[in-house]
Design a protein around this motif. Sequence first.
Motif, PDB file in Angstrom:
ATOM      1  N   LEU A  78      29.042  29.885  51.678  1.00  0.00           N
ATOM      2  CA  LEU A  78      28.343  28.665  52.057  1.00  0.00           C
ATOM      3  C   LEU A  78      28.136  28.691  53.564  1.00  0.00           C
ATOM      4  O   LEU A  78      29.101  28.823  54.320  1.00  0.00           O
ATOM      5  N   THR A  79      26.886  28.582  53.994  1.00  0.00           N
ATOM      6  CA  THR A  79      26.567  28.607  55.423  1.00  0.00           C
ATOM      7  C   THR A  79      26.220  27.203  55.889  1.00  0.00           C
ATOM      8  O   THR A  79      25.382  26.528  55.283  1.00  0.00           O
ATOM      9  N   ILE A  80      26.871  26.767  56.969  1.00  0.00           N
ATOM     10  CA  ILE A  80      26.659  25.430  57.515  1.00  0.00           C
ATOM     11  C   ILE A  80      26.171  25.562  58.947  1.00  0.00           C
ATOM     12  O   ILE A  80      26.838  26.174  59.789  1.00  0.00           O
ATOM     13  N   ALA A  81      24.999  25.025  59.217  1.00  0.00           N
ATOM     14  CA  ALA A  81      24.455  24.993  60.576  1.00  0.00           C
ATOM     15  C   ALA A  81      24.877  23.676  61.223  1.00  0.00           C
ATOM     16  O   ALA A  81      24.673  22.609  60.647  1.00  0.00           O
ATOM     17  N   VAL A  82      25.483  23.763  62.409  1.00  0.00           N
ATOM     18  CA  VAL A  82      26.031  22.582  63.083  1.00  0.00           C
ATOM     19  C   VAL A  82      25.420  22.468  64.469  1.00  0.00           C
ATOM     20  O   VAL A  82      25.442  23.429  65.242  1.00  0.00           O
ATOM     21  N   ASP A  83      24.868  21.308  64.778  1.00  0.00           N
ATOM     22  CA  ASP A  83      24.302  21.111  66.116  1.00  0.00           C
ATOM     23  C   ASP A  83      25.393  21.208  67.167  1.00  0.00           C
ATOM     24  O   ASP A  83      26.529  20.764  66.973  1.00  0.00           O
ATOM     25  N   ASP A  84      25.018  21.755  68.282  1.00  0.00           N
ATOM     26  CA  ASP A  84      25.943  22.060  69.380  1.00  0.00           C
ATOM     27  C   ASP A  84      26.717  20.847  69.885  1.00  0.00           C
ATOM     28  O   ASP A  84      27.828  20.991  70.394  1.00  0.00           O
ATOM     29  N   VAL A  85      26.183  19.628  69.746  1.00  0.00           N
ATOM     30  CA  VAL A  85      26.849  18.456  70.323  1.00  0.00           C
ATOM     31  C   VAL A  85      27.862  17.823  69.380  1.00  0.00           C
ATOM     32  O   VAL A  85      28.587  16.916  69.784  1.00  0.00           O
ATOM     33  N   LEU A  86      27.953  18.281  68.146  1.00  0.00           N
ATOM     34  CA  LEU A  86      28.880  17.671  67.202  1.00  0.00           C
ATOM     35  C   LEU A  86      30.299  18.201  67.413  1.00  0.00           C
ATOM     36  O   LEU A  86      30.509  19.252  68.014  1.00  0.00           O
TER      37      LEU A  86
ATOM     38  N   GLY B 226      37.748  30.109  47.030  1.00  0.00           N
ATOM     39  CA  GLY B 226      37.245  31.478  47.159  1.00  0.00           C
ATOM     40  C   GLY B 226      35.893  31.571  47.823  1.00  0.00           C
ATOM     41  O   GLY B 226      35.366  32.669  48.005  1.00  0.00           O
ATOM     42  N   THR B 227      35.310  30.431  48.203  1.00  0.00           N
ATOM     43  CA  THR B 227      34.017  30.425  48.887  1.00  0.00           C
ATOM     44  C   THR B 227      34.208  30.782  50.357  1.00  0.00           C
ATOM     45  O   THR B 227      35.031  30.177  51.045  1.00  0.00           O
ATOM     46  N   ARG B 228      33.441  31.747  50.828  1.00  0.00           N
ATOM     47  CA  ARG B 228      33.497  32.111  52.242  1.00  0.00           C
ATOM     48  C   ARG B 228      32.618  31.145  53.034  1.00  0.00           C
ATOM     49  O   ARG B 228      31.435  31.006  52.750  1.00  0.00           O
ATOM     50  N   LEU B 229      33.217  30.507  54.029  1.00  0.00           N
ATOM     51  CA  LEU B 229      32.462  29.587  54.877  1.00  0.00           C
ATOM     52  C   LEU B 229      31.916  30.336  56.079  1.00  0.00           C
ATOM     53  O   LEU B 229      32.600  31.164  56.677  1.00  0.00           O
ATOM     54  N   ARG B 230      30.682  30.028  56.420  1.00  0.00           N
ATOM     55  CA  ARG B 230      30.067  30.604  57.616  1.00  0.00           C
ATOM     56  C   ARG B 230      29.485  29.454  58.438  1.00  0.00           C
ATOM     57  O   ARG B 230      28.567  28.758  57.989  1.00  0.00           O
ATOM     58  N   LEU B 231      30.059  29.237  59.618  1.00  0.00           N
ATOM     59  CA  LEU B 231      29.567  28.191  60.516  1.00  0.00           C
ATOM     60  C   LEU B 231      28.692  28.819  61.588  1.00  0.00           C
ATOM     61  O   LEU B 231      29.058  29.824  62.173  1.00  0.00           O
ATOM     62  N   ARG B 232      27.556  28.207  61.832  1.00  0.00           N
ATOM     63  CA  ARG B 232      26.675  28.695  62.897  1.00  0.00           C
ATOM     64  C   ARG B 232      26.263  27.517  63.773  1.00  0.00           C
ATOM     65  O   ARG B 232      25.912  26.442  63.279  1.00  0.00           O
ATOM     66  N   THR B 233      26.337  27.709  65.074  1.00  0.00           N
ATOM     67  CA  THR B 233      25.994  26.662  66.034  1.00  0.00           C
ATOM     68  C   THR B 233      24.522  26.781  66.399  1.00  0.00           C
ATOM     69  O   THR B 233      24.039  27.863  66.732  1.00  0.00           O
ATOM     70  N   GLU B 234      23.821  25.669  66.326  1.00  0.00           N
ATOM     71  CA  GLU B 234      22.396  25.640  66.652  1.00  0.00           C
ATOM     72  C   GLU B 234      22.125  24.493  67.622  1.00  0.00           C
ATOM     73  O   GLU B 234      22.995  23.636  67.856  1.00  0.00           O
ATOM     74  N   VAL B 235      20.915  24.493  68.185  1.00  0.00           N
ATOM     75  CA  VAL B 235      20.528  23.470  69.145  1.00  0.00           C
ATOM     76  C   VAL B 235      19.167  22.902  68.749  1.00  0.00           C
ATOM     77  O   VAL B 235      18.229  23.662  68.454  1.00  0.00           O
ATOM     78  N   LEU B 236      19.077  21.549  68.729  1.00  0.00           N
ATOM     79  CA  LEU B 236      17.824  20.832  68.473  1.00  0.00           C
ATOM     80  C   LEU B 236      17.133  21.322  67.203  1.00  0.00           C
ATOM     81  O   LEU B 236      17.736  21.300  66.129  1.00  0.00           O
ATOM     82  N   ALA B 237      15.907  21.823  67.286  1.00  0.00           N
ATOM     83  CA  ALA B 237      15.161  22.222  66.097  1.00  0.00           C
ATOM     84  C   ALA B 237      15.766  23.436  65.398  1.00  0.00           C
ATOM     85  O   ALA B 237      15.470  23.698  64.231  1.00  0.00           O
ATOM     86  N   GLY B 238      16.616  24.173  66.095  1.00  0.00           N
ATOM     87  CA  GLY B 238      17.241  25.342  65.493  1.00  0.00           C
ATOM     88  C   GLY B 238      18.119  24.988  64.306  1.00  0.00           C
ATOM     89  O   GLY B 238      18.239  25.770  63.356  1.00  0.00           O
ATOM     90  N   THR B 239      18.742  23.796  64.337  1.00  0.00           N
ATOM     91  CA  THR B 239      19.578  23.363  63.221  1.00  0.00           C
ATOM     92  C   THR B 239      18.721  23.149  61.981  1.00  0.00           C
ATOM     93  O   THR B 239      19.074  23.553  60.866  1.00  0.00           O
TER      94      THR B 239
END
Length: 332
Positions: free
Chosen positions: A99-107, A133-146
């Motif tokens: 499961l991939t979660i995109a998180v805005d940089d300010v959170l 058993g789900t692999r988590l993937r967090l990615r930091t994004e900014v503004l429209a990138g999220t």
Amino acid sequence: MDRRSALTPDALAMMDTIARTGSFAAAARELGKVPSALTYSVRQLEDALDVLLFDRRSRQAQLTAAGEELLNEGRRLLAEMDAVAQRVRRVSTGWEAELTIAVDDVLSRLTMLELCEAFYALRPSGPNEPGPGTRLRLRTEVLAGTWEALVSGQADLALGVPADMPAPPGIEMKPLGAMPFVFAVAPHHPLASLPEPIGDDEIVRHRAVAVADSATRLTRITVNLLPGQDVLTVSSMQAKIEAQLRCLGCGFVPEVLVREHVRHGRLVVKQVKRQRRVGGMAYAWRSAAVPQPKKAPQGLALQWWVEQLASPATRQALLDRHHPQHGLRGCE
């Protein structure tokens, strides 16, 4: 027998048993074989790898350096095979492999990690069973990138997308909350001593610090930059705050992130004539109505995260909780 055919799970398990029991005879008893059969299997493995795995001069099952390496790597491979089997079993019950979660940089990173901790603590099949058993993937994004990470299929869930983004079919969106911004400068910045409110005609004469939008395909969002103004562009909100602390420029920053700097006098909040910025945010995810190829429609992991975000306290923590209240817990 070639090397790949020789390195079977059974052969690796045999090596582990011999090393653990300390002798071929004891290992043979545990495996339900005669010692000669075990000796023959080890010789086959040695011939295939063209190495000696055991020191024949010792009466005990004494590993050579090559044998030690094979044992260590074999145990790692067996553990990985077990983990793969567990993940496959979880996928069959509705838990996504990843499961991939995109998180805005300010959170709040603190809140995100606490949510991850709660997710990994889940025991869907019982208290003594393994986690999802789900692999988590967090990615930091900014503004429209999220937003781009979600609509392009690179993320399954996006936190902190601009609230005014129109949701296309297959994307569900709900409000996360508002994050107030303040215009801040270092106390020795020229704007710090000007009477308030400060107009754009004064601000444009001074360098702004901006965080680069991480979008690569969608139109990038530019916020609060004036035409003709000099700009220092950085990659994160934290870098922007650090730059403004060093008097490298001015700009709007989230009030909660600079609250302590303002309280201690490291930054000065100035009133400006332009409207004070309030960043409206939302969270969005891929709808179960539009399943992804080779993925279960809205698996149980995504459902769990969406359920957590339904809590007002969780949403508020993502916006406000940027400073630890307690010491970090160690691994258990």
